[in-house]
Design a protein around this motif. Sequence first.
Motif, PDB file in Angstrom:
ATOM      1  N   CYS A 253      -8.911  -4.159  -6.334  1.00 44.16           N
ATOM      2  CA  CYS A 253      -7.556  -4.919  -5.978  1.00 44.16           C
ATOM      3  C   CYS A 253      -7.756  -6.056  -5.390  1.00 44.16           C
TER       4      CYS A 253
ATOM      5  N   THR B 242      -0.092  -3.784  -5.735  1.00 44.63           N
ATOM      6  CA  THR B 242      -0.052  -2.315  -5.285  1.00 44.63           C
ATOM      7  C   THR B 242      -1.073  -1.658  -4.961  1.00 44.63           C
ATOM      8  N   TRP B 243      -1.442  -1.193  -3.888  1.00 51.11           N
ATOM      9  CA  TRP B 243      -2.840  -0.642  -3.928  1.00 51.11           C
ATOM     10  C   TRP B 243      -2.239   1.169  -3.827  1.00 51.11           C
ATOM     11  N   GLN B 244      -2.908   1.847  -4.307  1.00 53.65           N
ATOM     12  CA  GLN B 244      -2.629   3.383  -3.992  1.00 53.65           C
ATOM     13  C   GLN B 244      -3.779   4.203  -3.258  1.00 53.65           C
TER      14      GLN B 244
ATOM     15  N   TYR C 239      -5.299   4.713   0.955  1.00 52.71           N
ATOM     16  CA  TYR C 239      -4.960   5.118   2.164  1.00 52.71           C
ATOM     17  C   TYR C 239      -5.495   4.112   3.308  1.00 52.71           C
TER      18      TYR C 239
ATOM     19  N   ASN D 150       0.830  -1.200   0.215  1.00 52.03           N
ATOM     20  CA  ASN D 150       0.202   0.002  -0.066  1.00 52.03           C
ATOM     21  C   ASN D 150       0.740   1.292   0.101  1.00 52.03           C
ATOM     22  N   LEU D 151       0.675   2.106  -0.912  1.00 50.38           N
ATOM     23  CA  LEU D 151       1.545   3.240  -0.867  1.00 50.38           C
ATOM     24  C   LEU D 151       1.356   4.351   0.146  1.00 50.38           C
ATOM     25  N   HIS D 152       0.147   4.441   0.736  1.00 57.58           N
ATOM     26  CA  HIS D 152      -0.106   5.209   1.720  1.00 57.58           C
ATOM     27  C   HIS D 152      -0.461   4.671   2.944  1.00 57.58           C
TER      28      HIS D 152
ATOM     29  N   TYR E 209       6.027   0.815   2.097  1.00 53.99           N
ATOM     30  CA  TYR E 209       5.696   0.213   0.653  1.00 53.99           C
ATOM     31  C   TYR E 209       7.023  -0.335   0.366  1.00 53.99           C
TER      32      TYR E 209
END
Length: 132
Positions: A115, A70-72, A74, A45-47, A53
Amino acid sequence: KTKERAPIGIIWALDWMVAMVTWPAYARPVPPVGDASLEPVIIGNLHDPRTAYANAQELRQAFPEGYLVTWQGYGHGLKDSHTSQQGAGILREYEKSRDEKKLPEYTNAVAKYACISKVFHYLDTGEGIRDG
């Protein structure tokens, strides 16, 4: 009662301190992570405020046959990902708007479901997931 007896948590802290000092474990190095024969699905997860990450990327290198999703979004992980019929309906509405050339509303719920549905598809069929 506990607040009156120990208003700043001294007894609680002492209990934990005694438990840790008397723990019957010996320190040892952590074994290396990874296995070339396993195909795990790693969700990064980017955030994510709790898990960087970069950790997901390192895991992907440790498991060369695995998949990195990859989940972008929060938040931590893919909690409340609407994996039921409700989630499928959310995704159908999004795809319908897109197909009708209307501006679809890409919400956090749509992103989570899109996702996690790829992960479930992999678990059901064994068909790999494209990294990304």
